[in-house]
Design an enzyme around this catalytic site. Structure first.
Site, PDB file in Angstrom:
ATOM      1  N   THR A 293       0.831  -1.207   0.000  1.00 15.55           N
ATOM      2  CA  THR A 293       0.000   0.000   0.000  1.00 15.55           C
ATOM      3  C   THR A 293       0.870   1.265   0.000  1.00 15.55           C
ATOM      4  O   THR A 293       0.554   2.248  -0.664  1.00 15.55           O
ATOM      5  CB  THR A 293      -0.914   0.006   1.254  1.00 15.55           C
ATOM      6  OG1 THR A 293      -1.644  -1.217   1.261  1.00 15.55           O
ATOM      7  CG2 THR A 293      -1.868   1.171   1.245  1.00 15.55           C
TER       8      THR A 293
ATOM      9  N   HIS B 254       2.040   2.007  -3.394  1.00 16.81           N
ATOM     10  CA  HIS B 254       1.004   2.685  -4.185  1.00 16.81           C
ATOM     11  C   HIS B 254       0.959   4.175  -3.841  1.00 16.81           C
ATOM     12  O   HIS B 254       0.843   5.022  -4.726  1.00 16.81           O
ATOM     13  CB  HIS B 254      -0.372   2.071  -3.918  1.00 16.81           C
ATOM     14  CG  HIS B 254      -0.513   0.676  -4.437  1.00 16.81           C
ATOM     15  ND1 HIS B 254      -0.425   0.371  -5.777  1.00 16.81           N
ATOM     16  CD2 HIS B 254      -0.732  -0.503  -3.813  1.00 16.81           C
ATOM     17  CE1 HIS B 254      -0.578  -0.940  -5.942  1.00 16.81           C
ATOM     18  NE2 HIS B 254      -0.761  -1.486  -4.761  1.00 16.81           N
TER      19      HIS B 254
HETATM   20 ZN   LIG Z   1       0.145  -3.076   5.078  1.00 14.89          ZN
END
Ligand SMILES: [Zn+2]
Ligand SMILES: [Zn+2]
Length: 352
Positions: free
Chosen positions: A45, A48
């Site tokens: 994440t 990203h």
């Molecule tokens: Zn994580």
């Protein structure tokens, strides 16, 4: 009196990259805890958010200190906090639930209607200090090593996925061997599954899958993985599918490997809607399909702690670089190149 500041890795603008900034030390409320970050781990994440993909652009509101996988030492607690004290070694559940919605009231806070994620919706742990609601603090058992304590968040994803159905004695396919897929292999083995078939196109990750305990690590770009898994299970298919890739082709292969009556637990997140043969893959198969989000609060944390304390999980192959926070650009480029699985940041100095 000048305001005390700390170092934090921040997304300052809606664009690729991040910056190391001096920011004010967070002020805590009566039910909050300030934690000095010992080690923080980089999640997919965070990649990203760093790259600023469409998902990040729609969700993250700069400026934001990101990072949500960490362990540290409690620095200060709010006046109403009990059960946590300065000096405690802790990690935290970074999904903050509201406590009032329907799901929270029926014991499913991991799918709270008003969920906020620390490190995505509010300032996270790529900093010297992080502010956490006391209810989200998880005291780490002293038997658990510091670098393992830094990755309880993704390990919890793996534990939640594996233990969302029967596992002992079962044959298992793990599609996608990123960090959580790799952890899921170790967890499934620790919980007594019989055989793990892992699929992954990246050769480095296939090698790691074997180190984590997979019986076979198959390359779907070269091998007919569905035929291979069916042959190895006497034509039946596996009892359990753990889908960790979010990739449409892997999802299809996974369901084709799953036996009739089997269980599929899906954690991998696809960037687009995925076309699906509902009739052949689920209905006529009588398959049980589980969507997995986050960790159960706090059942997953209890299970994970028990597995770690018992020495059942050997996670060393996952760890590579351990870096000071100012080496963030190196860390993100190593991860983006698929050359590392888990990189740890040390915002308060080098590893012990
Ligand atoms: Zn994580
Ligand atoms: Zn709620």
């Amino acid at each position: 009196m000048p305001t005390a500041t700390m170092k934090a890795l921040r997304k300052m603008r809606p664009e690729r990259g991040a910056q190391l900034e001096a920011v004010s030390i967070p002020r805590i409320g009566p039910n909050e805890v300030l934690v000095r970050v010992r080690a923080a781990s980089i999640c997919g994440t965070d990649l990203h958010i760093y790259a600023w993909d469409p998902w990040s652009a729609s969700r993250v509101k700069p400026p934001l200190t990101f990072g949500h996988e960490f362990c540290g030492t409690v620095e200060r607690v709010g006046e109403e906090v009990t059960g946590v004290a300065p000096g405690d070694f802790v990690s935290a559940e970074m999904h903050v639930n509201c406590g009032r919605c329907h799901q929270c009231r029926v014991g499913q806070p991991h799918v709270c209607q008003n969920l906020k994620i620390i490190g995505i919706d509010q300032d996270g742990c790529f900093a010297e200090l992080v502010r956490i609601p006391a209810a989200n603090i998880w005291k780490v058992d002293p038997a658990i090593p510091e670098h393992y304590a830094a990755i309880l968040d993704p390990l919890g994803n793996a534990v939640h996925t594996v233990l969302s159905g029967e596992i002992a004695g079962q044959t298992v396919a793990v599609t996608g061997c990123g960090p959580i897929g790799l952890m899921a292999i170790a967890v499934a083995k620790a919980c007594g599954c019989s055989t793990v078939f892992a699929t992954e196109v990246n050769p480095h990750r296939r090698a790691l899958a074997l180190q984590m305990g997979a019986d076979e690590a198959l390359n779907p770009a070269e091998t007919d993985v569905v035929a291979r898994v069916r042959a190895a299970t006497g034509g039946t298919g596996v009892d359990v599918l753990l889908e960790m890739s979010g990739h449409p082709a892997a999802i299809h292969q996974g369901f084709q490997m799953l036996r009739a009556g089997g269980r599929a637990s899906l954690l991998g997140v696809s960037s687009q809607p995925v076309e699906f043969d509902l009739v052949a893959d689920i209905i006529f198969k009588g398959a049980t399909v589980k969507g997995i989000y986050g960790r159960k609060m706090f059942e997953t944390w209890v299970q994970m702690t028990a597995l770690l304390k018992a020495g059942k999980l050997k996670l060393e192959p996952l760890f590579s670089e351990r870096l000071a926070l100012d080496r963030f650009a190196d860390a993100f480029s190593l991860l983006q190149g698929g050359q590392a699985e888990k990189i740890l940041f040390y915002p308060n100095g080098s590893p012990r």
